[in-house]
Design an enzyme around this catalytic site. Structure first.
Site, PDB file in Angstrom:
ATOM      1  N   SER A   1      23.403  96.199  -7.491  1.00 15.25           N
ATOM      2  CA  SER A   1      24.182  96.525  -8.891  1.00 15.25           C
ATOM      3  C   SER A   1      24.203  97.707  -9.345  1.00 15.25           C
ATOM      4  CB  SER A   1      23.568  95.587 -10.050  1.00 15.25           C
ATOM      5  OG  SER A   1      24.480  95.811 -11.213  1.00 15.25           O
TER       6      SER A   1
ATOM      7  N   TYR B   1      30.408  99.209 -10.703  1.00 17.99           N
ATOM      8  CA  TYR B   1      31.326  99.090 -11.958  1.00 17.99           C
ATOM      9  C   TYR B   1      31.709 100.354 -12.321  1.00 17.99           C
ATOM     10  CZ  TYR B   1      29.364  94.727 -13.405  1.00 17.99           C
ATOM     11  OH  TYR B   1      29.168  93.168 -13.437  1.00 17.99           O
TER      12      TYR B   1
ATOM     13  N   THR C   1      33.709  94.959  -8.570  1.00 23.52           N
ATOM     14  CA  THR C   1      33.466  93.939  -9.112  1.00 23.52           C
ATOM     15  C   THR C   1      34.651  94.065 -10.308  1.00 23.52           C
ATOM     16  OG1 THR C   1      31.197  93.530  -9.021  1.00 23.52           O
ATOM     17  CG2 THR C   1      32.259  92.398 -11.022  1.00 23.52           C
TER      18      THR C   1
ATOM     19  N   LYS D   1      35.009  91.837  -5.481  1.00 22.67           N
ATOM     20  CA  LYS D   1      34.209  90.724  -6.002  1.00 22.67           C
ATOM     21  C   LYS D   1      34.866  90.319  -7.233  1.00 22.67           C
ATOM     22  CE  LYS D   1      29.561  89.416  -7.471  1.00 22.67           C
ATOM     23  NZ  LYS D   1      29.496  89.481  -8.702  1.00 22.67           N
TER      24      LYS D   1
ATOM     25  N   HIS E   1      31.436  85.076 -11.128  1.00 22.49           N
ATOM     26  CA  HIS E   1      30.468  86.031 -11.679  1.00 22.49           C
ATOM     27  C   HIS E   1      29.250  84.974 -12.517  1.00 22.49           C
ATOM     28  CE1 HIS E   1      29.939  90.213 -13.009  1.00 22.49           C
ATOM     29  NE2 HIS E   1      28.776  89.594 -13.804  1.00 22.49           N
TER      30      HIS E   1
HETATM   31  C1  FNR Z   1      25.153  88.606 -12.284  1.00 20.56           C
HETATM   32  N1  FNR Z   1      26.078  89.165 -11.651  1.00 20.56           N
HETATM   33  C2  FNR Z   1      26.446  90.452 -11.349  1.00 20.56           C
HETATM   34  N2  FNR Z   1      27.717  90.835 -10.737  1.00 20.56           N
HETATM   35  C3  FNR Z   1      27.992  91.908 -10.478  1.00 20.56           C
HETATM   36  O1  FNR Z   1      28.874  92.241  -9.962  1.00 20.56           O
HETATM   37  N3  FNR Z   1      27.099  92.894 -11.025  1.00 20.56           N
HETATM   38  C4  FNR Z   1      26.154  92.596 -11.802  1.00 20.56           C
HETATM   39  O2  FNR Z   1      25.422  93.750 -12.137  1.00 20.56           O
HETATM   40  C5  FNR Z   1      25.711  91.437 -12.033  1.00 20.56           C
HETATM   41  N4  FNR Z   1      24.639  91.030 -12.983  1.00 20.56           N
HETATM   42  C6  FNR Z   1      24.445  89.968 -12.996  1.00 20.56           C
HETATM   43  C7  FNR Z   1      22.908  89.521 -13.612  1.00 20.56           C
HETATM   44  C8  FNR Z   1      22.717  88.375 -13.916  1.00 20.56           C
HETATM   45  C9  FNR Z   1      21.333  87.928 -14.446  1.00 20.56           C
HETATM   46  C10 FNR Z   1      23.403  87.292 -13.089  1.00 20.56           C
HETATM   47  C11 FNR Z   1      22.866  85.626 -13.237  1.00 20.56           C
HETATM   48  C12 FNR Z   1      24.551  87.356 -12.464  1.00 20.56           C
HETATM   49  C13 FNR Z   1      26.985  88.032 -11.054  1.00 20.56           C
HETATM   50  C14 FNR Z   1      26.403  87.776  -9.506  1.00 20.56           C
HETATM   51  O3  FNR Z   1      26.694  88.875  -8.702  1.00 20.56           O
HETATM   52  C15 FNR Z   1      26.969  86.497  -9.090  1.00 20.56           C
HETATM   53  O4  FNR Z   1      28.312  86.274  -9.081  1.00 20.56           O
HETATM   54  C16 FNR Z   1      26.180  85.228  -9.867  1.00 20.56           C
HETATM   55  O5  FNR Z   1      24.970  85.371  -9.767  1.00 20.56           O
HETATM   56  C17 FNR Z   1      26.635  84.112  -8.971  1.00 20.56           C
HETATM   57  O6  FNR Z   1      26.335  82.811  -9.577  1.00 20.56           O
HETATM   58  P1  FNR Z   1      25.030  82.036  -9.169  1.00 20.56           P
HETATM   59  O7  FNR Z   1      24.986  81.630  -7.968  1.00 20.56           O
HETATM   60  O8  FNR Z   1      23.881  82.975  -9.237  1.00 20.56           O
HETATM   61  O9  FNR Z   1      24.715  80.914 -10.456  1.00 20.56           O
END
Ligand code: FNR
Length: 397
Positions: A135, A159, A185, A267, A291
């Site tokens: 990330s 980002y 993203t 994404k 997300h």
């Molecule tokens: C995320 N996700 C996320 N996505 C992204 O593009 N950049 C990021 O920094 C983050 N940070 C992040 C932190 C936390 C704690 C979570 C739970 C999620 C979204 C991540 O990439 C992904 O889309 C989700 O985690 C998918 O859902 P599940 O399967 O974890 O429930």
């Protein structure tokens, strides 16, 4: 019977044999829980309330977060006697061959989960040859994580800072550090309405967590009057000022395309027309994702969106998938619906909080094992060949 009689046991077979042998011969039960919910509970013992809220929480009523996890409308229809002793889980993706069709999706601020943060996750990925996505909001600078990953495929999740010199600097650094793709993203131009965080007034970035890529960035540092070390509060303020850009539109993809030679993964795509637009504007792959139910509460779930996006993309580009994958059988269903690789999120995060690198390896090995066994039991010996004929939808029953 045929010449595969002497085949090595598959990844999943080895795993279950090891666990049962340890239990029956040595009286050793597994060191960690098996089920996702129990792993989450073990992780929560090591996390404070705020970190639990940050990782667990979805947006609003958490309707989408909950529904993401429901893969049950799709039912696997297993096929028998198809000679599945030698299973090939490998897939090709954006010019690299990966051992498994499973990857780590980007999760920011892994310092909330374990003191070694992204380095522990990266080491687990490197040990198993599971590709990793870092990330932008990591707790560890991208160069250090790249080093820990070695030759393992690494993607950098981008980002888009409203300060374009910082945005460009991130892209340059990622390329120099050896990342293999940029994951843009697009579903988080700003943060969703997250009750659990709002109730606590908790946002980890204000404490200077998850900003390592910014604080170590030459362009970001140059935009400050004092260094982040001398005046961390001012540096956090500057980060908040430039983080995200709600004015972005498809036309801005040109800036990204001009400023990186790496493949671009978009994404957060849920609408088939956005998948088409992504390809028209230079994306090399799309990632279906809600997300993790953290942005638009009430949105379509990721598994519901997947078939439409796959149909829109056709064979033109790979489709990645995340949001709600908890088990190998979930991964199997996503592959059957047309995902080329499945991305794991919260399960690995809880493995990390449970026990650092070992915890992540535990989760990855078990998820891959269950996927491998599901493939064999459903009659598939090649991950790339699993298609929709492996499933039926409940409305067709
Ligand atoms: C995320 N996700 C996320 N996505 C992204 O593009 N950049 C990021 O920094 C983050 N940070 C992040 C932190 C936390 C704690 C979570 C739970 C999620 C979204 C991540 O990439 C992904 O889309 C989700 O985690 C998918 O859902 P599940 O399967 O974890 O429930």
């Amino acid at each position: 019977m045929n010449d595969t009689d002497d085949a090595e046991p598959g990844f999943g077979n080895k795993r279950v044999r090891e666990i049962y042998r340890d239990g029956m011969y040595d009286g050793e039960t597994p060191p960690y829980p098996i089920a996702y919910e129990e792993i989450r509970e073990a992780a929560w013992e090591n996390m404070d309330e705020a970190a639990r809220a940050y990782v667990h929480g979805g947006s609003g009523t958490e309707e989408t977060f909950e529904r993401n996890r429901d893969f049950s409308a799709y039912r696997i229809v297993p096929r028998m006697l198809r000679g599945v002793a030698e299973r090939d889980l490998s897939v090709e993706l954006l010019g690299n061959v990966h051992r498994f069709p499973l990857m780590i999706t980007p999760l920011g601020v892994q310092s909330l989960l374990h003191e070694e943060a992204e380095l522990a996750t990266a080491r687990a990925c490197s040990a198993l040859d599971v590709p990793f996505t870092l990330s932008s909001l990591s707790s560890t600078p991208m160069e250090d994580v790249a080093e820990a990953l070695g030759d393992t495929t690494k993607w950098f999740q981008f980002y888009w800072s409203s300060d374009r010199t910082v945005a460009k600097s991130f892209l340059d650094r990622a390329e120099t550090a050896g990342y293999d793709a940029i994951v843009l993203t697009v579903d988080a131009p700003t943060l969703g309405w997250r009750d659990r965080l709002l109730e606590r007034g908790y946002y980890p970035f204000l404490e200077g967590e998850g900003v390592a890529n910014y604080f170590s960035d030459p362009a970001f540092r140059e935009s400050l009057e004092a260094t982040p070390e001398a005046d961390p509060e001012a540096a956090v303020d500057r980060f908040l000022e430039i983080f995200g850009d709600e004015s972005l539109s498809w036309a801005d993809m040109a800036f990204l395309r001009e400023n990186t030679d790496l493949p671009i993964v978009l994404k957060g795509v849920l609408h088939p027309e956005d998948a088409r637009l992504a390809l028209e504007h230079g994306a090399d792959a799309v990632q279906v994702s809600t997300h993790g139910g953290r942005q638009v509460d009430g949105s379509i779930s990721a598994i519901e969106a997947l078939p439409g996006v796959v149909d829109a993309v056709g064979s033109e580009a790979p489709v990645l998938f995340d949001s709600g994958v908890r088990r190998g059988s979930d991964a199997f269903k996503a592959l059957a619906l047309g995902a080329d690789t499945v991305m794991l999120g919260r399960p690995f995060a809880y493995g990390l909080a449970m026990d650092g690198q070992d915890g992540v390896e535990w989760v990855l090995e078990n998820t891959i094992s269950e996927l491998d066994l599901t493939m064999g039991l459903a009659g598939y010996d090649d991950a790339a060949s699993i298609d929709r004929s492996a499933l039926t939808h409940e409305r067709e029953l």
